[in-house]
Every structure is written in structure tokens, then in C-alpha cells.
Design a protein around this motif. Structure first.
Motif, short mmCIF file in Angstrom:
data_model
loop_
_atom_site.label_atom_id
_atom_site.label_comp_id
_atom_site.label_asym_id
_atom_site.label_seq_id
_atom_site.Cartn_x
_atom_site.Cartn_y
_atom_site.Cartn_z
N LYS A 173 0.84 -1.19 0.00
CA LYS A 173 0.00 0.00 0.00
C LYS A 173 0.89 1.25 0.00
O LYS A 173 1.87 1.33 0.74
CB LYS A 173 -0.90 0.01 1.23
N PRO A 174 0.54 2.24 -0.82
CA PRO A 174 1.32 3.49 -0.80
C PRO A 174 1.03 4.28 0.47
O PRO A 174 0.10 3.95 1.24
CB PRO A 174 0.81 4.23 -2.04
N VAL A 175 1.82 5.31 0.70
CA VAL A 175 1.62 6.17 1.87
C VAL A 175 1.60 7.63 1.41
O VAL A 175 2.15 7.98 0.37
CB VAL A 175 2.73 5.97 2.93
N SER A 176 0.95 8.48 2.20
CA SER A 176 0.89 9.90 1.84
C SER A 176 0.70 10.73 3.11
O SER A 176 0.35 10.22 4.18
CB SER A 176 -0.26 10.17 0.87
N ARG A 177 0.90 12.04 2.94
CA ARG A 177 0.64 12.97 4.04
C ARG A 177 0.22 14.31 3.44
O ARG A 177 0.83 14.80 2.49
CB ARG A 177 1.89 13.16 4.91
N LEU A 178 -0.81 14.88 4.03
CA LEU A 178 -1.36 16.17 3.57
C LEU A 178 -0.88 17.29 4.47
O LEU A 178 -0.77 17.13 5.70
CB LEU A 178 -2.88 16.06 3.58
N ARG A 179 -0.61 18.45 3.84
CA ARG A 179 -0.24 19.65 4.60
C ARG A 179 -1.06 20.84 4.10
O ARG A 179 -1.34 20.94 2.90
CB ARG A 179 1.24 19.98 4.43
N PHE A 196 -7.28 14.74 5.66
CA PHE A 196 -6.24 13.72 5.47
C PHE A 196 -6.29 13.24 4.02
O PHE A 196 -7.26 13.49 3.30
CB PHE A 196 -6.41 12.55 6.44
N SER A 197 -5.24 12.59 3.61
CA SER A 197 -5.16 12.07 2.24
C SER A 197 -5.04 10.56 2.27
O SER A 197 -4.56 9.97 3.23
CB SER A 197 -3.96 12.67 1.51
N VAL A 198 -5.47 9.93 1.19
CA VAL A 198 -5.35 8.49 0.98
C VAL A 198 -4.77 8.28 -0.41
O VAL A 198 -5.37 8.71 -1.41
CB VAL A 198 -6.69 7.76 1.12
N ALA A 199 -3.60 7.63 -0.49
CA ALA A 199 -2.96 7.37 -1.79
C ALA A 199 -3.47 6.06 -2.37
O ALA A 199 -3.75 5.09 -1.66
CB ALA A 199 -1.45 7.32 -1.61
N VAL A 200 -3.56 6.02 -3.70
CA VAL A 200 -3.92 4.81 -4.44
C VAL A 200 -2.87 4.61 -5.52
O VAL A 200 -2.56 5.55 -6.27
CB VAL A 200 -5.32 4.94 -5.08
N GLY A 232 -3.71 -0.66 -7.84
CA GLY A 232 -4.98 -0.69 -7.13
C GLY A 232 -4.86 -0.80 -5.63
O GLY A 232 -5.88 -0.87 -4.93
N ASN A 233 -3.64 -0.79 -5.09
CA ASN A 233 -3.46 -0.82 -3.64
C ASN A 233 -3.84 0.53 -3.06
O ASN A 233 -3.41 1.57 -3.57
CB ASN A 233 -2.01 -1.15 -3.28
N ARG A 234 -4.59 0.51 -1.99
CA ARG A 234 -5.11 1.74 -1.40
C ARG A 234 -4.57 1.91 0.01
O ARG A 234 -4.62 0.98 0.83
CB ARG A 234 -6.64 1.71 -1.38
N GLU A 235 -4.06 3.07 0.30
CA GLU A 235 -3.54 3.38 1.62
C GLU A 235 -4.63 3.24 2.67
O GLU A 235 -5.79 3.62 2.44
CB GLU A 235 -2.97 4.80 1.62
N VAL A 236 -4.27 2.71 3.81
CA VAL A 236 -5.21 2.60 4.92
C VAL A 236 -5.50 4.00 5.48
O VAL A 236 -4.59 4.83 5.63
CB VAL A 236 -4.65 1.70 6.03
N LYS A 237 -6.76 4.28 5.76
CA LYS A 237 -7.13 5.56 6.34
C LYS A 237 -6.34 5.80 7.62
O LYS A 237 -6.26 4.93 8.49
CB LYS A 237 -8.62 5.57 6.64
N PRO A 238 -5.70 6.96 7.75
CA PRO A 238 -4.88 7.20 8.95
C PRO A 238 -5.72 7.26 10.21
O PRO A 238 -6.89 7.66 10.19
CB PRO A 238 -4.20 8.54 8.65
N ALA A 239 -5.11 6.86 11.32
CA ALA A 239 -5.82 6.89 12.61
C ALA A 239 -6.09 8.33 13.06
O ALA A 239 -7.07 8.60 13.74
CB ALA A 239 -5.01 6.15 13.67
N LYS A 240 -5.22 9.25 12.68
CA LYS A 240 -5.36 10.65 13.04
C LYS A 240 -5.32 11.49 11.77
O LYS A 240 -4.63 11.16 10.81
CB LYS A 240 -4.22 11.08 13.97
N ALA A 241 -6.04 12.59 11.77
CA ALA A 241 -6.05 13.50 10.62
C ALA A 241 -4.66 14.09 10.41
O ALA A 241 -3.88 14.26 11.36
CB ALA A 241 -7.07 14.61 10.83
#
Length: 546
Positions: free
Chosen positions: A450-456, A524-528, A532-541
Motif C-alpha cells: 500500500k502506498p503512503v501519503s501525508r497532507l499539509r 487527510f489524504s489516501v494514496a492509491v 490498485g493498492n489503497r492506503e489505509v485511512k490514517p488513525a489521526k487526521a
């Protein structure tokens, strides 16, 4: 399961020549193809772009290689070249490398058994099974193969330094520890899986640099079941079981141990039957006995996605099923287990202990020995017992290379890439003869991470209601696996007391405008990725406002 044959031949092993080391790194160059195939065009194009022709050129096809001018990058030079209408394409120059070949002489030394076809090597099964191609993908240093068998001779030069752990669960075959083998079968099987490579001695195991977990068993249900659990708990990637019963489905304890391994994504491999003795001849059978028939139950062989492991039959060098080897709906696939010709080597060459041994019931010592450079600790053996560890070792390479694969994906990639004259499954060889190189190449391309991401939040409007957000992310999988890359980033907004909702999507992570109500919001962001692998929704925003 195993069939010994008589042979009295000593071999002179040829040593492989090691490649030269310490060569200077080649220069970085751009490969340019011109629209017109003219020798004078290359000079003009290079002059206009301010680059220097450097290296081979082939005006017949419009090819010239160039290097950037001092102080600039390859990308800068490539941009100028691509802007020239006389240029068809610009690419960084790639560089290939020699195929890796271990220096173990059996890979290249001729097989000298009587009536052996010309060009046959002592380790005749390595190349047609695609092992060199597999070793180009991975050398298997992190893979661990568990061998539940009669122990293994830890003093043998092919196994020295390869046994990472050992467990003694034997009350029958001998009084010695797991690193001794009074029988011989386990030593031979272990060497086919993971014999030490690049030691200039005889063979290289199918798993090359894989480690061994030796579990000495008396083959009772409790011993085998405990051995499976021990192998799983000690980190085995795959477990080899070159034994079986004539019928039945095994005890509940054995089936529960298999369930335990399946739940931990460990690949289980069992040898199919070597037939039943009828009037002195071994006749192949469709009932493989357990554990084979538990891993691939009756009627499921042709179902690509059904099975709890791999049931392996034996193929000959000619690509046919060995005359005695099991067939039918309990067969997953095949690997080489017998040369099969009228003459030629009496099976697969492998390590063998010096002690007097019994390979079948009775008091007869093994009459399958041979010598390598005067060393009598080798033997030719044939059987499904010899085919199974080749599959097990490659399964361990697949698991080690790409641990994100599910167990069913690991089993499926082994079956889908197997070779057979026609497509699909057939009763004689199952899905075909194992192709290690194709299996590893396929596993390498299966991105399951699964990819990872972070929003700012990078900017707010004067009223605070309009926000500019950017996203950074990556798609990095296990080393050696080709990642598909991030396809998009979905941006989510959560209002107080409400579930998060997608409010925007960006394919680059560049600045995106979003709104924030007066009561505040979280983002928050979710990478795909492209697989087709989808990042797990983060526990914290990732960010909050208000």
C-alpha cells in the motif's frame, strides 16, 4: 519419495572462472536517435545542443551517443536535444550485465554417465528449470527453507554454514542430533534445495544462498505436525516434505498443523507418490496419500486458486512425467526428478553422508554413490522426493522477494508460470514443470504494498475559509519488487460529528483548493497506486483548522 539406482562413476570437476573485479564505472551517456539516418547530422545536432559525441555511433540507424557539457545534468542536456526537430528520441544509456553463474562446477562440467546425450551437465536440471534466470532476480540470502526429513549431515561441504537452525523430533532413524543423517535421504533433499553456492564444489542448490532449518523427524503424525509448527515459528518461508502415506488424509493433528502454516502464509510442499510395487515394478497412482492429498485435495488440481500448498510430481529431462511418478487430480505441478533416458545420470546429483545408510526398508546400503574430485559424499537419486525440494526452494525465494503476496498468490504464481507444451492443467504434470526464472520475474512485478501519503495545509485565505493543501507520498515496496507508483491522492474532509467525505483528488499532489466551514474541519489524504493498492485511512487526521 525416492528411487535409488546403481552407478559407479567418478567425476573430474571443472572450475568456473571468476569475473574480473575493480573495473572503473562507465561514463553516463545519452543515446540519441536522429530522424534521418545521415552521418553528418549527428555532428550538427550535437553542436546545436552543446553536447559532445562520445562512444559508439551507428549512422545506418541514426544512432549517436553523447555526454552533457561540463557542469550540467543529463536531464538538462536531454531537454535541449529533444527540442531539436532533427532528433527522434533521447534516452539515458542503460547498461546490461553478464548473467550470474555460480562457480559450482556441476553447473558446467559434463555428465559422464554411460549413454548420456552430449552437452548434458552434471547439474542438468538447473538451466531448463530457469534457475540462472531466477538467481538474476534474487540470490535468496534472506530465504529460509525448512526440511522435515531424516536430518542432514551438517559437516558436509555443501551444507556447511547453511544450517541456521535444527530441531530433533526423531525417535526412529538414529540417535544422533538433527545435524546428523544416518539414512541419507534428508541430506540429499536439503542439498538440492540449498547446497552452498560459489564454493567451487559440485552443485549449487536451487535456492542458491537460502538458509536451512533442519527438522529431523521419524515421520510419525505427531513428529511431522510438531515439525511444521516448529518450522513456522522459526521463520520458514517454505517447508519441504519429501514423504507420504499410501492413502488416507492424515490425523487431525497433522491437518491442524497444516492449517497453522497456511494461516501464517508459509508455503507447504509435499512429494507426490512414487507409485506402488506390482510384480516388481513401480506403477504410478492417482492417490498421492497424505500430506500431498491434504495440500491438493482430490479433484482440485485443475483449479488454479484451490489448494493449501503444492503437491509435486517428478518430470524427466525430456519434459515428460517419470514413469513411476504420481499423476491425477491431486497434482499441483512438476519439477525434474529423473533423467529418464535409456542411460544417462541415475537421477539428480546431491550431497550424501559417508555413513552406511538405508534408503528403503531392509539392511541394504545405498548403491547410488558417486565421487566428485575424489569425494565420495555424493549420490545420484531420483524420485518425487528430489523434485519437491526444487519447488520448495523456489517458493522460498518468491516469499522472500515479495512477502506482501498472499499465500494463494504465491502458490498461483508458481503454477501459472510453469512450463508445459499446452496451456492449462493436465493429469501428468499438473500445471507444468516449474520455471523458476518466470516465477521470480512474475513475483517481482506483483506490487501488493500500500502506498503512503501525508497532507499539509500550505496557505489560508484571509477569512480562513479557503485552504490550499498539498500532498506528498510514495509507493515503495520490498527491495527487488517493482512498485507501480502512486496513481492519485484522494483528499478527505471531516466535519465535527460527521464521517469523513472525499472532497478532492489530485494525481500529482500539487496544490488543491478546499473549503473549511466556520466550525472547523480535519483533513487527510489516501494514496492509491497503479496496481490498485489503497492506503489505509490514517488513525489521526493530517491537519486541522478551527
Amino acid at each position: 519419495m525416492i528411487r535409488p539406482r546403481l552407478i559407479f562413476i567418478a567425476f573430474a570437476a571443472a572450475l568456473a572462472v571468476a569475473p574480473a573485479a575493480g573495473a572503473a564505472a562507465p561514463p553516463e551517456r545519452l543515446v540519441v536517435l536522429l530522424e534521418r539516418e545521415r552521418s553528418d547530422a549527428a555532428t550538427a545536432v550535437a553542436a546545436r545542443a552543446g553536447v559532445r559525441p562520445d562512444g559508439p555511433r551507428a549512422p545506418q540507424i541514426g544512432l549517436v551517443t553523447v555526454t552533457p557539457r561540463p557542469g550540467e545534468t543529463m536531464a538538462q542536456a536531454a531537454r535541449r536535444l529533444r527540442a531539436d526537430p532533427a532528433v527522434a528520441s533521447v534516452e539515458p544509456e542503460g547498461r546490461m550485465r553478464l548473467r550470474y553463474v555460480p562457480n559450482d562446477p556441476a553447473l558446467s562440467a559434463p555428465e559422464l554417465s554411460p549413454r548420456t546425450p552430449g552437452g548434458t551437465t552434471q547439474e542438468w536440471w538447473a538451466s531448463p528449470m530457469g534457475l540462472p534466470a531466477a538467481w538474476d532476480v534474487t540470490r535468496g540470502g534472506g530465504a529460509l527453507v525448512a526440511v522435515i526429513d531424516t536430518g542432514a549431515d551438517g559437516s558436509h561441504p555443501e551444507l556447511a554454514g547453511k544450517i541456521r537452525d535444527a530441531v530433533d523430533l526423531d525417535e526412529t532413524f538414529g540417535a544422533g542430533p538433527a545435524t546428523t543423517d544416518e539414512h541419507g535421504h534428508g541430506t540429499h533433499v536439503a542439498s538440492l534445495a540449498c547446497a552452498r553456492a560459489d564454493n567451487r564444489i559440485a552443485i549449487a542448490g536451487a535456492g542458491l544462498n537460502c538458509g536451512l532449518l533442519i527438522i529431523k523427524s521419524d515421520l510419525s503424525d505427531s513428529s511431522v505436525a510438531t515439525g511444521i509448527v516448529e518450522a513456522v515459528d522459526r521463520g520458514a518461508d517454505a517447508i519441504n516434505m519429501s514423504f507420504g502415506s499410501e492413502a488416507g488424509r492424515g490425523s487431525a493433528a497433522l491437518r491442524r498443523a497444516i492449517d497453522y502454516a497456511v494461516g501464517k502464509k508459509v508455503v507447504l510442499v509435499a512429494a507426490a507418490s512414487d507409485g506402488v510395487l506390482v510384480n516388481g515394478d513401480l506403477r504410478p497412482v492417482a492417490e498421492q496419500g497424505y500430506p500431498s492429498n491434504v495440500l491438493q485435495p482430490t479433484g482440485t488440481g485443475a483449479s488454479l486458486n484451490v489448494g493449501r500448498g503444492l503437491s509435486v510430481t517428478a518430470a524427466t529431462a525430456a519434459g515428460t512425467r517419470a514413469s513411476y511418478a504420481g499423476y491425477g487430480s491431486q497434482i499441483s505441478l512438476a519439477a525434474y526428478g529423473a533423467f529418464g533416458a535409456d542411460g544417462g545420470p541415475a537421477g539428480l546429483l546431491g550431497a550424501f553422508p559417508l555413513e552406511k545408510t538405508e534408503l528403503e526398508s531392509g539392511d541394504h546400503p545405498c548403491k547410488c554413490r558417486t565421487k566428485i574430485n575424489g569425494d565420495a559424499r555424493y549420490a545420484y537419486l531420483e524420485g518425487t522426493s528430489m523434485a519437491a525440494p526444487l519447488v520448495t526452494a523456489v517458493a522460498a525465494l518468491v516469499r522472500d522477494l515479495n512477502p506482501d503476496l498472499s499465500l494463494q498468490e504465491s502458490l498461483r504464481v508458481m503454477k501459472q508460470t510453469a512450463r508445459r507444451p499446452g496451456a492449462g492443467w493436465a493429469p501428468d504434470l499438473g500445471w507444468g514443470i516449474l520455471d523458476a526464472g518466470a516465477a521470480l520475474q512474475a513475483a517481482k512485478a506483483m506490487d501488493r504494498t500500500k502506498p503512503v501519503s501525508r497532507l499539509r495545509i500550505t496557505r489560508r485565505s484571509s477569512g480562513g475559509r479557503r485552504l490550499t493543501v498539498t500532498v506528498t507520498g510514495s509507493d515503495r515496496g520490498p527491495k527487488g519488487v517493482v512498485s507501480s507508483g502512486v496513481a492519485r491522492y484522494d483528499i478527505f474532509r471531516s466535519l465535527p460529528g460527521r464521517a469523513a467525505r472525499k472532497v478532492a483528488t489530485t494525481t500529482t499532489g500539487a496544490a488543491v483548493q478546499v473549503s473549511a466551514p466556520a466550525g472547523g474541519a480535519s483533513f487527510f489524504s489516501v494514496a492509491v497506486d497503479r496496481a490498485g493498492n489503497r492506503e489505509v485511512k490514517p488513525a489521526k487526521a493530517d491537519a486541522r483548522v478551527g
